[in-house]
Design an enzyme around this catalytic site. Structure first.
Site, PDB file in Angstrom:
ATOM      1  N   GLY A  74     -20.518  -3.109  51.594  1.00  0.00           N
ATOM      2  CA  GLY A  74     -21.828  -3.731  51.683  1.00  0.00           C
ATOM      3  C   GLY A  74     -22.104  -4.233  53.085  1.00  0.00           C
ATOM      4  N   CYS A  75     -23.363  -4.436  53.365  1.00  0.00           N
ATOM      5  CA  CYS A  75     -23.763  -4.833  54.719  1.00  0.00           C
ATOM      6  C   CYS A  75     -23.290  -6.243  55.039  1.00  0.00           C
ATOM      7  CB  CYS A  75     -25.268  -4.684  54.900  1.00  0.00           C
ATOM      8  SG  CYS A  75     -26.265  -5.431  53.591  1.00  0.00           S
ATOM      9  N   TYR A  76     -23.590  -7.203  54.152  1.00  0.00           N
ATOM     10  CA  TYR A  76     -23.146  -8.578  54.420  1.00  0.00           C
ATOM     11  C   TYR A  76     -21.623  -8.635  54.563  1.00  0.00           C
ATOM     12  CZ  TYR A  76     -27.801 -10.536  53.266  1.00  0.00           C
ATOM     13  OH  TYR A  76     -29.128 -10.880  53.239  1.00  0.00           O
ATOM     14  N   THR A 111     -19.519  -6.484  55.530  1.00  0.00           N
ATOM     15  CA  THR A 111     -19.068  -5.913  56.802  1.00  0.00           C
ATOM     16  C   THR A 111     -19.194  -6.925  57.933  1.00  0.00           C
ATOM     17  OG1 THR A 111     -19.659  -3.681  56.091  1.00  0.00           O
ATOM     18  CG2 THR A 111     -19.484  -4.056  58.470  1.00  0.00           C
ATOM     19  N   SER A 112     -20.327  -7.633  57.953  1.00  0.00           N
ATOM     20  CA  SER A 112     -20.571  -8.574  59.058  1.00  0.00           C
ATOM     21  C   SER A 112     -19.645  -9.776  59.002  1.00  0.00           C
ATOM     22  CB  SER A 112     -22.030  -9.034  59.037  1.00  0.00           C
ATOM     23  OG  SER A 112     -22.274  -9.880  57.913  1.00  0.00           O
TER      24      SER A 112
END
Lengths: 348, 348, 348, 348
Positions: free
Chosen positions: B156-158, B160-161
């Site tokens: 997921g994007c979140y 990853t960050s």
């Protein structure tokens, strides 16, 4: 000064952006009291403050499903219709029977010529007498007609930004009408309403700009009528663009002035026309109108740059599409129709 | 260097934003050739360039309605799924039978523990062996597992960050795990996908900011697993916010470092962990990562501000949610699974 | 009701954004009359409406170069200082000699402890008696002190968004103070003032987000003082971020509640604390505060999401940084100091 | 295919936005190698990656103070000047002595007629032979001239968006030149450069739109020359507007077509003109060009809506002002001047 009971107001179409702005102003109006707010027929009842969290703490009124009888029982003095075109077309006759002034923010009663309706609005106009009787409420030009009006067709947002600055120059004979009038307008996204669509999806709109409905926008015949260019499609081009902002329209209008017309003539005509118009501001210095100066206000700002050697003129009109382009102009019109001060309840 | 035929790629879910970004990269890839693009089962066939006008002039491929047989006939070496969670859950087993590597950009195979699926995704996971077998593709930490992987669950994007900067510090024992890790994340709107909704309507998003799905976001258990904090909801708080921008996530993570840990220790751990990671950039000066530096790129930028007197640390991770948070990480993973250079086809 | 002459108001620092907002409200105030507007000492005289074209048509007042004698001659009842910190520090004593109430929107008199000034503001505080005497004007908590106050230190924007929701919970003993309070704040760009800089350049700010001044922002000691966490830097972390919007702050504050504290306890404390505070709105449903709901208003909206199983709480405060975070709070304070209704001249 | 050493490139004006975009492309160019980057004469040496954090990890080159001798010693094959107009005017002659191709992104060598320089650029042109010799590099129209060119005057951003779609129609005799050509252009803020000013301050630009430099913009004579309308100010009106976006220009051009000209004629002329132009995309369906489709790309997208009954035509041109309007067009030009493929190093 108003003595006695406030006028009672109903807003139908209360869930939209124009409805919200109207409600906000009515909740603070010295002579009008908001007594009812209605959504579509199929809507569920809900507190206005949950429909529009902006209104939290300002009102406990509910937003009800549209119901003609319920509206009638509220004994309104004025009914604002922030409803879809066909809905307004269908409901206005019945609502007028209540005796209330009806201010319709849709396009249902704006065009004198019923033949435009199938072409631009997709439906046949079946209330032609009412269409004739309606006052096209570009406030600054029709104050006398508004006093005592029963049905007010509130102008479109784009036409307001164009007709206010250009019509006086047309009427004064300053413009060379043998050349086309080019109207290049740019609008914020609230002009497209509150219903989500791919064309108003944040990721599609932001960091972009696009022209749309070129030669086909509904406001084209309204602008033509306002400028006396009906049935002269060779003399008027209107191109709307979608801006990545919330609120505001800036229209850049290109005309050629007649030989010898000076910038001072343009300013002079405007000053005379709008001498008693508190909500039109003339920008007569180097500074031109910008959307930022009118966003959140009821003003129409106008200005011009003129090349006196060629007569080429760039006329700028700027408004907040939800206010002077919708809700605050509706309130100006209601105020006048009800005999109040034009600016009552409208914060400057 | 690759000899001979390019690997053949299919993108399912080609109409979404991640799909579009994948296609853009694949059209320019030295070792992979895009041979098919598919939308939902009910979609009409249309040229990709009309679905995504950005791609005008870049491809004449059509976007087809999803059809397993059609995909099989294309003999793909890799299939990218930019499809909804349940769709990926259902289709992955069959697609794997084609022999292709499947890189799933949805959440269907990300969580090791199937019990989270009913709670966070609203469906029962019925392919548990596959769930066990899937490689959670946070590329920088699992390169060995990716080589030869058949099913890759793209992160997921979140997560990853957050996981890229924080996990190495966790693993190195620099963080005081007796205090909660607070993850305050802010994402651009493309993260919500291409389908219009009131929460992604321009006029609702622009000039605003809001927190959403607090304590309930699907990425919460994924972050917890990535940081070794599963089943410790008292030790992890994750709050996503919706930013009025198109692309990019910035996560601000608050941790307390163990006594005596210095900023140089944090930077040292990162340098070692990411020594061979070309797409992670360590900001080791005063300059902190900003969304602007990563938008449109495949990088994850990381940085930290540390109060050495108290151990309070503010860790920043920034990515483009559509690239490192979706499409470019998927391509990194596909590259490794297929034996190519990790960055092939990924412009730096 | 006020009988007789209106109070006479002067705005120094009239060219800034807070000054503009103050002027806008004062031009519409029932009991206060704007009699003078001043810029910096070296400014040229210019009409206010050319400094702020938004004010076109609203006032013919000039904006004058700052001149103490000119201010004195205007016999003001209240002087608003929208001036730089050191300027306010230097000028406040003299201006107080005029007998006017001075409401200082800078940070010059906000911090009780003078030792913070060299560290956070870069100058030595030389008016310590005045610093002791000043009322820190977080209106909702100090109404009694404001009545009759001579010097009001108007709170910072970030502290307002944090202290209003969190202080009552601290005071009521609901928060576990053994864990750090994490304040993650996001502000629109007007908070950085009107002077152009590379950090407020459109192309650097738009489509981005960045944290700045981590652990070093001037508002840190002000927040600490407001929450009773002075000299406990291990217990308070404050990270401001710059949002690509004009107006508004949303602060997301992370605390752990003491064992057994329920969401209803939090709401109960707020309801009691703000029972007579018309400009604080408690969001007690699922709907959380968003910047859009407060932008352009004088409200502070507060809400909370609480995981009762762990005690983790996410507290949200939202304000318009130019209004409740500056100009409208200044007007609330001036109203109370002058004996008027707190909301006079403040449109809800 | 290129054998042997890469061409050596120097970028002067490396700190600006166009310089940054050039550098980004050059770092990834197959036949050109960036060997030097220079800022203004008074700049301090700094790593490029600290001047432009976007470039972190991509290059270790320093950005040096401008120094003619240092440039000479680098033995460049091509020098890009992203420098101010007068600087380019002054330095080009000397730089040409190095034998390098000079591609000037400023306006210093764009206008054939030197008399425009004092009027539009505020300086007297003193290098008139060079002005005559320079190739005005609107790539698509001058490929033959570019091969072997020594000094290329890279076109302005607005002119590129207007001349590419309109010039072919002019040249083919489709346009009624007795009526004025109205060019209404809208540009993102990066067009105004990287230096902060009140007109590019986020809070002034966002949520707004304004026209500026009406009848006075520097690009006016450049557009006139490109369309064969020099010295006919009655036949050309150009109004630029500042959009609240980062990147991109959309120009809406209003012309009247000669009697009998059809939309298919317009498309036919474009197809023939741009048959071998990979970076011009013709929108020949209902879909019109939008800024979003070109932002971040090297394309010029063109489209038209035509009212065949009146001959009124709305021509749309869209580019990324930093790429096709500056850096990527400069690279197209350099590629051709050096004998490379036009698109080398330009990602589509």
């Amino acid at each position: 000064m108003v003595i006695g009971r406030k006028a009672r107001a109903v807003v139908a179409g209360a869930t939209g952006y124009s409805g919200r702005e109207l409600i906000r102003m009515l909740l603070d109006h010295p002579y009008i009291e908001l007594v009812g707010a209605f959504a579509s027929k199929s809507a569920d009842e809900a507190p206005l403050a949950s429909v529009h969290p902006h209104l939290t703490g300002l009102t406990t009124l509910p937003c009800l499903p549209y119901d003609e009888d319920a509206i009638r029982r509220l004994e309104p003095g004025v009914i604002f219709l922030g409803t879809p075109n066909e809905f307004s077309h269908d409901e206005a006759p019945t609502l007028l029977e209540t005796g209330a002034v009806v201010v319709d923010l849709s396009g249902a009663y704006r065009l004198r010529n019923p033949e435009y309706y199938p072409v631009y609005y997709g439906f046949e106009h079946r209330n032609r007498e009412l269409l004739d009787a309606a006052v096209y409420g570009m406030t600054e030009f029709v104050r006398d007609d508004l006093r005592g009006a029963k049905l007010v067709a509130n102008p479109g947002c784009y036409p307001t930004s164009i007709i206010i600055p250009v019509k006086p120059l047309m009427d004064a004979g300053l413009i060379d009408v043998s050349l086309p009038v080019i109207c290049d307008s740019k609008s914020g996204v609230t002009g497209a309403g509150k219903a989500p669509s791919s064309t108003t999806h944040f990721s599609e709109v932001s960091e972009s700009l696009r022209a749309y409905n070129v030669f086909k926008h509904r406001h084209t015949p309204e602008i033509a009528a306002g400028l006396g260019l009906e049935n002269r499609s060779d003399r008027l081009t209107f191109t709307p663009h979608l801006l990545p902002i919330n609120r505001g329209i800036l229209s850049t209008v290109y005309v050629r002035l007649n030989a010898g017309v000076k910038r001072s003539d343009v300013l002079g005509v405007w000053r005379e026309t709008f001498a008693t118009s508190p909500l039109v501001r003339i920008f007569d210095s180097e500074q031109l109108p910008e959307i930022k100066f009118v966003a959140g206000t009821a003003y129409c700002d106008i200005g011009a740059v003129i090349d006196e050697s060629t007569g080429q003129a760039v006329i700028i009109g700027a408004i907040d599409n939800l206010l002077k382009g919708a809700a605050s102009q509706a309130l100006q019109n209601a105020n006048l129709a009800l005999g109040f001060d034009e600016c009552a309840g409208i914060r400057r």
